[in-house]
Design a protein around this motif. Structure first.
Motif, PDB file in Angstrom:
ATOM      1  N   ALA A 100      46.301  64.765  22.679  1.00 17.25           N
ATOM      2  CA  ALA A 100      45.965  64.749  21.256  1.00 17.25           C
ATOM      3  C   ALA A 100      45.910  66.143  20.645  1.00 17.25           C
ATOM      4  CB  ALA A 100      44.636  64.022  21.052  1.00 17.25           C
ATOM      5  N   ASN A 101      45.301  67.108  21.343  1.00 17.83           N
ATOM      6  CA  ASN A 101      45.184  68.458  20.784  1.00 17.83           C
ATOM      7  C   ASN A 101      46.553  69.069  20.522  1.00 17.83           C
ATOM      8  OD1 ASN A 101      42.407  68.435  20.819  1.00 17.83           O
ATOM      9  ND2 ASN A 101      42.217  69.500  22.774  1.00 17.83           N
ATOM     10  N   ALA A 102      47.427  68.961  21.519  1.00 16.73           N
ATOM     11  CA  ALA A 102      48.759  69.551  21.378  1.00 16.73           C
ATOM     12  C   ALA A 102      49.567  68.837  20.306  1.00 16.73           C
ATOM     13  CB  ALA A 102      49.488  69.511  22.719  1.00 16.73           C
ATOM     14  N   VAL A 103      49.497  67.516  20.274  1.00 15.82           N
ATOM     15  CA  VAL A 103      50.259  66.755  19.279  1.00 15.82           C
ATOM     16  C   VAL A 103      49.765  67.058  17.869  1.00 15.82           C
ATOM     17  CG1 VAL A 103      50.737  64.434  18.422  1.00 15.82           C
ATOM     18  CG2 VAL A 103      50.930  64.932  20.865  1.00 15.82           C
ATOM     19  N   GLU A 104      48.460  67.142  17.697  1.00 13.20           N
ATOM     20  CA  GLU A 104      47.916  67.480  16.373  1.00 13.20           C
ATOM     21  C   GLU A 104      48.412  68.843  15.903  1.00 13.20           C
ATOM     22  OE1 GLU A 104      43.605  67.681  14.048  1.00 13.20           O
ATOM     23  OE2 GLU A 104      43.658  67.697  16.238  1.00 13.20           O
ATOM     24  N   ALA A 105      48.381  69.829  16.818  1.00 14.75           N
ATOM     25  CA  ALA A 105      48.851  71.171  16.460  1.00 14.75           C
ATOM     26  C   ALA A 105      50.346  71.173  16.177  1.00 14.75           C
ATOM     27  CB  ALA A 105      48.515  72.156  17.574  1.00 14.75           C
ATOM     28  N   ALA A 106      51.097  70.410  16.948  1.00 17.89           N
ATOM     29  CA  ALA A 106      52.540  70.342  16.739  1.00 17.89           C
ATOM     30  C   ALA A 106      52.875  69.719  15.393  1.00 17.89           C
ATOM     31  CB  ALA A 106      53.185  69.532  17.864  1.00 17.89           C
ATOM     32  N   LEU A 107      52.176  68.643  15.035  1.00 21.71           N
ATOM     33  CA  LEU A 107      52.422  68.002  13.743  1.00 21.71           C
ATOM     34  C   LEU A 107      52.048  68.920  12.587  1.00 21.71           C
ATOM     35  CD1 LEU A 107      51.148  64.408  14.576  1.00 21.71           C
ATOM     36  CD2 LEU A 107      53.509  65.066  14.088  1.00 21.71           C
ATOM     37  N   ALA A 108      50.974  69.686  12.756  1.00 23.53           N
ATOM     38  CA  ALA A 108      50.569  70.623  11.706  1.00 23.53           C
ATOM     39  C   ALA A 108      51.622  71.700  11.503  1.00 23.53           C
ATOM     40  CB  ALA A 108      49.225  71.252  12.060  1.00 23.53           C
ATOM     41  N   ARG A 109      52.297  72.075  12.586  1.00 25.90           N
ATOM     42  CA  ARG A 109      53.346  73.088  12.479  1.00 25.90           C
ATOM     43  C   ARG A 109      54.631  72.504  11.907  1.00 25.90           C
ATOM     44  NH1 ARG A 109      54.255  78.288  16.025  1.00 25.90           N
ATOM     45  NH2 ARG A 109      56.441  78.736  15.589  1.00 25.90           N
ATOM     46  N   GLY A 110      54.818  71.196  12.106  1.00 29.97           N
ATOM     47  CA  GLY A 110      55.945  70.524  11.470  1.00 29.97           C
ATOM     48  C   GLY A 110      57.253  70.618  12.198  1.00 29.97           C
ATOM     49  N   GLU A 111      57.234  70.758  13.529  1.00 32.92           N
ATOM     50  CA  GLU A 111      58.481  70.860  14.278  1.00 32.92           C
ATOM     51  C   GLU A 111      58.512  69.824  15.397  1.00 32.92           C
ATOM     52  OE1 GLU A 111      59.448  74.825  15.449  1.00 32.92           O
ATOM     53  OE2 GLU A 111      58.898  75.677  13.522  1.00 32.92           O
ATOM     54  N   VAL A 112      58.252  68.561  15.038  1.00 34.85           N
ATOM     55  CA  VAL A 112      58.235  67.467  15.998  1.00 34.85           C
ATOM     56  C   VAL A 112      59.419  66.539  15.737  1.00 34.85           C
ATOM     57  CG1 VAL A 112      56.926  65.493  16.871  1.00 34.85           C
ATOM     58  CG2 VAL A 112      55.724  67.572  16.195  1.00 34.85           C
ATOM     59  N   TYR A 113      60.172  66.234  16.790  1.00 37.63           N
ATOM     60  CA  TYR A 113      61.330  65.356  16.664  1.00 37.63           C
ATOM     61  C   TYR A 113      60.993  63.904  16.987  1.00 37.63           C
ATOM     62  CZ  TYR A 113      63.996  69.719  16.702  1.00 37.63           C
ATOM     63  OH  TYR A 113      64.488  70.957  16.413  1.00 37.63           O
ATOM     64  N   ASP A 114      60.190  63.704  18.023  1.00 41.30           N
ATOM     65  CA  ASP A 114      59.840  62.367  18.488  1.00 41.30           C
ATOM     66  C   ASP A 114      58.386  62.339  18.904  1.00 41.30           C
ATOM     67  OD1 ASP A 114      62.249  60.421  18.863  1.00 41.30           O
ATOM     68  OD2 ASP A 114      63.010  62.352  19.570  1.00 41.30           O
ATOM     69  N   LEU A 115      57.760  61.190  18.754  1.00 48.36           N
ATOM     70  CA  LEU A 115      56.429  60.974  19.290  1.00 48.36           C
ATOM     71  C   LEU A 115      56.455  59.676  20.084  1.00 48.36           C
ATOM     72  CD1 LEU A 115      53.455  61.967  19.371  1.00 48.36           C
ATOM     73  CD2 LEU A 115      53.020  60.446  17.443  1.00 48.36           C
ATOM     74  N   PHE A 116      56.086  59.756  21.362  1.00 51.75           N
ATOM     75  CA  PHE A 116      56.010  58.592  22.229  1.00 51.75           C
ATOM     76  C   PHE A 116      54.541  58.268  22.479  1.00 51.75           C
ATOM     77  CE2 PHE A 116      60.042  60.673  23.457  1.00 51.75           C
ATOM     78  CZ  PHE A 116      60.927  59.615  23.247  1.00 51.75           C
ATOM     79  N   VAL A 117      54.170  56.995  22.319  1.00 47.66           N
ATOM     80  CA  VAL A 117      52.769  56.611  22.500  1.00 47.66           C
ATOM     81  C   VAL A 117      52.663  55.271  23.213  1.00 47.66           C
ATOM     82  CG1 VAL A 117      51.732  57.886  20.581  1.00 47.66           C
ATOM     83  CG2 VAL A 117      52.761  55.655  20.159  1.00 47.66           C
ATOM     84  N   THR A 118      51.702  55.173  24.121  1.00 44.49           N
ATOM     85  CA  THR A 118      51.369  53.880  24.704  1.00 44.49           C
ATOM     86  C   THR A 118      50.512  53.105  23.707  1.00 44.49           C
ATOM     87  OG1 THR A 118      49.341  54.708  25.729  1.00 44.49           O
ATOM     88  CG2 THR A 118      51.381  54.858  27.034  1.00 44.49           C
ATOM     89  N   GLU A 119      50.351  51.822  23.961  1.00 40.98           N
ATOM     90  CA  GLU A 119      49.536  51.006  23.064  1.00 40.98           C
ATOM     91  C   GLU A 119      48.112  51.533  22.996  1.00 40.98           C
ATOM     92  OE1 GLU A 119      48.258  46.333  22.311  1.00 40.98           O
ATOM     93  OE2 GLU A 119      49.426  46.895  24.085  1.00 40.98           O
ATOM     94  N   ARG A 120      47.555  51.873  24.156  1.00 37.04           N
ATOM     95  CA  ARG A 120      46.170  52.366  24.180  1.00 37.04           C
ATOM     96  C   ARG A 120      46.047  53.681  23.421  1.00 37.04           C
ATOM     97  NH1 ARG A 120      43.377  52.909  29.948  1.00 37.04           N
ATOM     98  NH2 ARG A 120      43.752  50.668  29.810  1.00 37.04           N
ATOM     99  N   ALA A 121      46.997  54.596  23.622  1.00 37.88           N
ATOM    100  CA  ALA A 121      46.935  55.892  22.938  1.00 37.88           C
ATOM    101  C   ALA A 121      47.127  55.735  21.435  1.00 37.88           C
ATOM    102  CB  ALA A 121      47.988  56.838  23.510  1.00 37.88           C
ATOM    103  N   ALA A 122      47.987  54.802  21.025  1.00 41.38           N
ATOM    104  CA  ALA A 122      48.203  54.581  19.589  1.00 41.38           C
ATOM    105  C   ALA A 122      46.936  54.084  18.915  1.00 41.38           C
ATOM    106  CB  ALA A 122      49.334  53.583  19.385  1.00 41.38           C
TER     107      ALA A 122
END
Length: 275
Positions: free
Chosen positions: A43-65
């Protein structure tokens, strides 16, 4: 699962799905460099990546979603392709024993060394031949927390986009400007050209940290965990500095030493500037 992930008939991607298989290849450095992309797990890394705006894909399990619905929705609103995956697919994208189930495919973060340091830079961390990704990631996290203007990963250091390094940085990899160079001398020259004084952390130095004027703009240079800084680098820095040991410990590990040095400079600079 969050909106747009429950379309009728949609099945989670498996480890054999081509997009998952392609993402899994990014666990290897050669593939990361070839594709210009890397994986950011948790979560920490994904949040920071989205804030930077350079994400191509996000993969999530049902539990994580379900646990991170806010991140999933942020990604969807930003136009990021979000895909549900099975737990087994998540394990294939993870380099940990307990996968977190949320992984972003991001653009590599390093910039060219030229132009990395903005005018007025006051604090830079330079890693030379640092081999352990956990140590490298922790130093990046410390540099970020101390307000460093940039991090330079030089010589034979580990790739900062390594999965363990990304996790150890706890999202900080996405914050300070970052450069990679095989040429440690070029890294030092860039810092010197920016007006920074070069301090080499060295356990056998004559100069002790507690006697040093830390108010000056500085680049702290840290070396390999086992061998320290190479002689050529020690010969190039302005001052070799050791951290005084007041107790009976023989030494400090790399990440702890970096925290002491970087925060020493950061606090002294802030006091001197009234910040």
């Amino acid at each position: 699962m969050s909106r747009d992930l429950t379309r009728p008939g949609a099945e989670p991607f498996t480890e054999r799905t081509p997009r998952v298989a392609a993402a899994r290849r990014l666990t290897r450095r050669a593939e990361r460099d070839k594709a210009g992309r890397f994986l950011a797990e948790g979560a920490n890394a994904v949040e920071a990546a989205l804030a930077r705006g350079e994400v191509y894909d996000l993969f999530v399990t049902e539990r994580a979603a379900q646990a991170h619905a806010d991140l999933v929705n942020t990604a969807l609103e930003a136009g990021v392709r979000v895909s549900p995956i099975t737990d087994r697919a998540a394990a294939g994208l993870s380099e940990t024993v307990t996968p977190q189930g949320i992984v972003a495919v991001c653009a590599l973060l390093d910039r060219p060394l030229e132009g990395l340091l903005a005018p007025g830079a006051r604090l830079v961390a330079v890693l030379v031949d640092v081999a352990d990704p956990g140590n490298a990631g922790t130093v990046i996290r410390v540099a970020d927390a101390a307000g460093a203007d940039a991090v330079i990963v030089a010589g034979d250091s580990v790739d900062p986009h390594n999965g363990k390094c990304v996790r150890a940085s706890a999202g900080s990899l996405f914050h300070p400007p970052l450069a990679r160079t095989r040429d440690a001398g070029a890294a030092l020259a860039a810092c010197r050209a920016a007006g920074l004084r070069l301090f080499g952390a060295h356990g056998y130095a004559d100069t002790s940290l507690d006697t040093l004027d830390l108010t000056t703009p500085a680049a702290w240079v840290f070396g390999n965990e086992a061998h320290g800084l190479p002689p050529a680098v020690l010969g190039e820095v302005d001052e070799c500095v050791r951290i005084p040991l007041y107790g009976e410990a023989e030494s400090l590990n790399l990440a702890t030493a970096a925290a002491v040095c970087l925060y020493g400079s950061a606090m002294a600079q802030r006091r001197s500037s009234g910040g």
